[in-house]
Design an enzyme around this catalytic site. Structure first.
Site, PDB file in Angstrom:
ATOM      1  N   SER A 133       0.851  -1.192   0.000  1.00 14.04           N
ATOM      2  CA  SER A 133       0.000   0.000   0.000  1.00 14.04           C
ATOM      3  C   SER A 133       0.882   1.235   0.000  1.00 14.04           C
ATOM      4  O   SER A 133       2.048   1.190   0.414  1.00 14.04           O
ATOM      5  CB  SER A 133      -0.885   0.000   1.256  1.00 14.04           C
ATOM      6  OG  SER A 133      -1.539   1.242   1.425  1.00 14.04           O
ATOM      7  N   TYR A 146      -2.612  -0.363  10.498  1.00 11.75           N
ATOM      8  CA  TYR A 146      -2.432  -0.764   9.105  1.00 11.75           C
ATOM      9  C   TYR A 146      -1.077  -0.304   8.586  1.00 11.75           C
ATOM     10  O   TYR A 146      -0.355  -1.064   7.923  1.00 11.75           O
ATOM     11  CB  TYR A 146      -3.562  -0.176   8.268  1.00 11.75           C
ATOM     12  CG  TYR A 146      -3.566  -0.629   6.823  1.00 11.75           C
ATOM     13  CD1 TYR A 146      -3.961  -1.913   6.479  1.00 11.75           C
ATOM     14  CD2 TYR A 146      -3.204   0.243   5.799  1.00 11.75           C
ATOM     15  CE1 TYR A 146      -3.983  -2.329   5.158  1.00 11.75           C
ATOM     16  CE2 TYR A 146      -3.222  -0.155   4.481  1.00 11.75           C
ATOM     17  CZ  TYR A 146      -3.615  -1.440   4.156  1.00 11.75           C
ATOM     18  OH  TYR A 146      -3.628  -1.843   2.835  1.00 11.75           O
TER      19      TYR A 146
END
Length: 275
Positions: A133, A146
């Site tokens: 990501s 995250y």
């Protein structure tokens, strides 16, 4: 001879798009999902599918065995994609929730790689693709769990790439920015499961967080559909010289560039505006 690729997290989003795309690209996808009903739906669509829960080592081992059986004993590729986001200020995230974030987003992937890699090494070839990501490159507020899992994944993958040098097995990272998937809906559920906004000093900002997670449609003008991740995935799986990293979406390319050029204080001013 067919080249089989196991894909995790195929109930929707990038994983489902990847499973469908591989079928028309000379590769045979073995889709996996956590819930039996999703596995049944994938099979009804005509895909090879196995049940695999990244939070359960026994399920990972059973899913890997089933995939290897379907592939005749050897998988050419693995696309580690199944993951979710746990929102919340780090001071509000229970340790158990942080541990669960890592179980799904990193430890489960590691355990699956350990089931698949020996056959790749024995064959002298293979491809592992890890879905990271933009938040594995830069940090944003209220995404710390995250962020931490994806930063760890980046370091894990870089290390494994060095250790696999000369083995014939290549490993790559795909680094998407905003992609239109079920990610926000799943993140909202994780937020409500573990965070009580009323007890937090961040409760005003949490209103903005929930509004972002509950917003219908694309999260912003740079949001791309899941299919945007397919060209880099196919290149990573089929090119003679796969890249180490594949940025997807303009924000990923922008922040990768800004991280290299800007002092941390300046970058913090930009990133600190996120909610």
């Amino acid at each position: 001879m067919s080249r089989f690729v196991l894909i995790t997290g195929c109930s929707s989003g990038i994983g489902l798009a990847a499973a469908r795309a591989l079928q028309g690209a000379g590769l045979t996808a073995i889709a996996s999902a956590r819930r039996p009903e999703d596995v049944a739906r994938l099979k009804e669509e005509g895909l090879l599918a196995v049940q695999l829960d990244l939070d359960d080592e026994a399920s990972i081992e059973a899913g890997a065995r089933a995939a290897l059986t379907l592939a005749g004993g050897r998988l050419y590729g693995l696309f580690n994609n199944g993951a979710y986001g746990q929102p919340g200020a780090l001071e509000d995230v229970p340790t158990a929730a942080l541990r669960a974030q890592f179980n799904t987003n990193l430890f489960g992937w590691h355990h699956l790689i350990r089931q698949i890699l020996p056959a790749m090494l024995a064959a002298g070839e293979g491809r592992i693709v890890q879905n990271s990501s933009v938040l594995g490159l830069v940090a944003m507020k209220y995404r710390g769990a995250y962020n931490a899992s994806k930063f760890a994944l980046e370091g894990y993958t870089d290390t494994l790439r060095l250790e696999l040098a000369g083995s014939g097995v290549h490993i790559s990272l795909i680094e998407p920015g905003p992609i239109e998937t079920q990610f926000r809906a799943n993140a909202r559920a994780a937020f409500l499961r573990h965070i009580d906004p009323a007890l937090s000093r961040h409760r005003a900002d949490y209103d903005l967080t929930l509004a972002r997670l509950e917003k219908e449609g694309p999260s912003g003008r740079f949001t791309l559909p899941s299919e945007a991740c397919i060209p880099p995935l196919l290149h990573a799986l089929t090119s003679r010289r796969p890249r180490h990293r594949y940025p997807v979406t303009f924000p990923t390319r922008l922040f990768a560039w800004l991280r290299r050029l800007l002092p941390s204080r300046w970058l913090d001013l930009i990133l600190g505006k996120s909610a």
